[in-house]
Scaffold this active site. Structure first.
Site, PDB file in Angstrom:
ATOM      1  N   GLU A 112       0.846  -1.202   0.000  1.00 35.03           N
ATOM      2  CA  GLU A 112       0.000   0.000   0.000  1.00 35.03           C
ATOM      3  C   GLU A 112       0.881   1.251   0.000  1.00 35.03           C
ATOM      4  O   GLU A 112       2.005   1.231   0.478  1.00 35.03           O
ATOM      5  CB  GLU A 112      -0.927  -0.082   1.236  1.00 35.03           C
ATOM      6  CG  GLU A 112      -1.914   1.011   1.475  1.00 35.03           C
ATOM      7  CD  GLU A 112      -2.858   1.400   0.343  1.00 35.03           C
ATOM      8  OE1 GLU A 112      -2.371   1.634  -0.779  1.00 35.03           O
ATOM      9  OE2 GLU A 112      -4.056   1.560   0.611  1.00 35.03           O
ATOM     10  N   ASP A 113       0.355   2.324  -0.554  1.00 28.29           N
ATOM     11  CA  ASP A 113       1.137   3.564  -0.604  1.00 28.29           C
ATOM     12  C   ASP A 113       1.211   4.255   0.759  1.00 28.29           C
ATOM     13  O   ASP A 113       2.283   4.634   1.213  1.00 28.29           O
ATOM     14  CB  ASP A 113       0.586   4.529  -1.679  1.00 28.29           C
ATOM     15  CG  ASP A 113      -0.920   4.764  -1.585  1.00 28.29           C
ATOM     16  OD1 ASP A 113      -1.570   4.253  -0.647  1.00 28.29           O
ATOM     17  OD2 ASP A 113      -1.463   5.470  -2.453  1.00 28.29           O
ATOM     18  N   ASP A 116      -3.411   5.919   6.598  1.00 31.47           N
ATOM     19  CA  ASP A 116      -3.868   7.156   7.221  1.00 31.47           C
ATOM     20  C   ASP A 116      -4.684   6.753   8.458  1.00 31.47           C
ATOM     21  O   ASP A 116      -4.129   6.511   9.521  1.00 31.47           O
ATOM     22  CB  ASP A 116      -4.681   7.897   6.156  1.00 31.47           C
ATOM     23  CG  ASP A 116      -5.039   9.310   6.533  1.00 31.47           C
ATOM     24  OD1 ASP A 116      -4.266   9.946   7.241  1.00 31.47           O
ATOM     25  OD2 ASP A 116      -6.110   9.782   6.092  1.00 31.47           O
TER      26      ASP A 116
HETATM   27  P1  IMP Z   1      -7.097   5.089   5.294  1.00 34.22           P
HETATM   28  O1  IMP Z   1      -8.208   4.110   5.106  1.00 34.22           O
HETATM   29  O2  IMP Z   1      -7.586   6.314   6.022  1.00 34.22           O
HETATM   30  O3  IMP Z   1      -5.872   4.503   5.935  1.00 34.22           O
HETATM   31  O4  IMP Z   1      -6.786   5.630   3.862  1.00 34.22           O
HETATM   32  C1  IMP Z   1      -5.720   5.277   3.113  1.00 34.22           C
HETATM   33  C2  IMP Z   1      -5.877   5.862   1.727  1.00 34.22           C
HETATM   34  O5  IMP Z   1      -6.183   7.268   1.764  1.00 34.22           O
HETATM   35  C3  IMP Z   1      -4.589   5.750   0.964  1.00 34.22           C
HETATM   36  O6  IMP Z   1      -4.523   4.544   0.236  1.00 34.22           O
HETATM   37  C4  IMP Z   1      -4.636   6.963   0.055  1.00 34.22           C
HETATM   38  O7  IMP Z   1      -5.317   6.641  -1.141  1.00 34.22           O
HETATM   39  C5  IMP Z   1      -5.440   7.979   0.810  1.00 34.22           C
HETATM   40  N1  IMP Z   1      -4.568   8.950   1.513  1.00 34.22           N
HETATM   41  C6  IMP Z   1      -4.415   9.101   2.840  1.00 34.22           C
HETATM   42  N2  IMP Z   1      -3.560  10.088   3.142  1.00 34.22           N
HETATM   43  C7  IMP Z   1      -3.154  10.593   1.955  1.00 34.22           C
HETATM   44  C8  IMP Z   1      -2.235  11.657   1.600  1.00 34.22           C
HETATM   45  O8  IMP Z   1      -1.598  12.337   2.424  1.00 34.22           O
HETATM   46  N3  IMP Z   1      -2.070  11.858   0.262  1.00 34.22           N
HETATM   47  C9  IMP Z   1      -2.718  11.133  -0.693  1.00 34.22           C
HETATM   48  N4  IMP Z   1      -3.571  10.141  -0.392  1.00 34.22           N
HETATM   49  C10 IMP Z   1      -3.790   9.873   0.911  1.00 34.22           C
HETATM   50 MG    MG Z   2      -4.694   4.424  -1.947  1.00 35.93          MG
END
Ligand code: IMP
Ligand code: MG
Length: 194
Positions: A112-113, A116
């Site tokens: 995963e990139d 968050d």
């Molecule tokens: P989570 O479910 O909140 O952990 O979301 C993760 C996803 O949100 C990542 O795969 C990204 O696509 C997007 N994301 C979260 N933070 C960033 C950021 O700083 N820049 C770009 N995309 C983000």
């Molecule tokens: Mg993503």
């Protein structure tokens, strides 16, 4: 010459106009990914490794990471609905594209990139573990620990970053900026759509 921490004003290409600051330079990304590749290669020696990339952001990291892995491995991809649905506190995200192959009995490493809130990956982990893989681990290039809402065990992490919105090296803002070679912080004007 390093651009880290500077405003980039004298270096900006067209795509860099919206970037306020370089957070992780291209060299630092390359070095860290080489380390991750070596670690993964040692851990998966003699095992059947399947890398599962989460579209679209992880493609860039995945391509570079895979070339630093010295054991045989395969790739597959999934697409899930991101922001909007994924910020829902239930953590339920929609699968837009599923894997091509079964993962039963395979050693799966989800690539995963960025993590968050952790909701996307915790959902993905639950879904994939129900399919009976031999092992299931996560490798994330970036993580924002301050933003975590649910704990997700991450076996391999590239960099811990502060709570800022970042773009580049696969990460987008409204589908743009993925083609930056470094990870940068989005400027306020670009974030406001100016
Ligand atoms: P989570 O479910 O909140 O952990 O979301 C993760 C996803 O949100 C990542 O795969 C990204 O696509 C997007 N994301 C979260 N933070 C960033 C950021 O700083 N820049 C770009 N995309 C983000
Ligand atoms: Mg993503």
């Amino acid at each position: 010459m390093t651009r880290k921490g500077c405003t980039l004003s004298t270096f900006k290409t067209e795509v860099e106009q919206g970037v306020a600051e370089v957070l992780i330079e291209e060299d630092a990304l390359r070095d860290r990914i080489a380390d991750l590749g070596a670690e993964i290669s040692a851990d998966y020696a003699g095992k059947d490794l399947l890398l599962v990339g989460v579209l679209k952001g992880a493609v860039f990291f995945m391509a570079d990471l895979m070339r630093q892995i010295s054991v045989p491995c395969e790739v597959d991809f999934m697409a899930i609905s991101s922001y909007g649905a994924s910020t829902d506190s239930s953590g339920v995200v929609r699968i837009l594209k599923d894997l091509d192959e079964s993962i039963e009995g395979r050693n799966v490493l989800v690539v995963e990139d960025i993590i968050d809130s952790g909701l996307t990956l915790s959902y993905l982990k639950r879904t994939l573990s129900a399919r009976g893989p031999a092992s299931l681990e996560i490798c994330a290039l970036l993580t924002k620990p301050e933003r975590r809402e649910v704990e997700v065990p991450v076996r391999y992490t590239g960099f811990e970053i502060p709570n800022r919105f970042v773009v580049g090296y696969g990460l987008d803002f409204a589908e743009r900026y993925r083609n930056l070679r470094y990870v940068g912080v989005l400027g306020d004007e670009a974030a406001a759509g100016l």
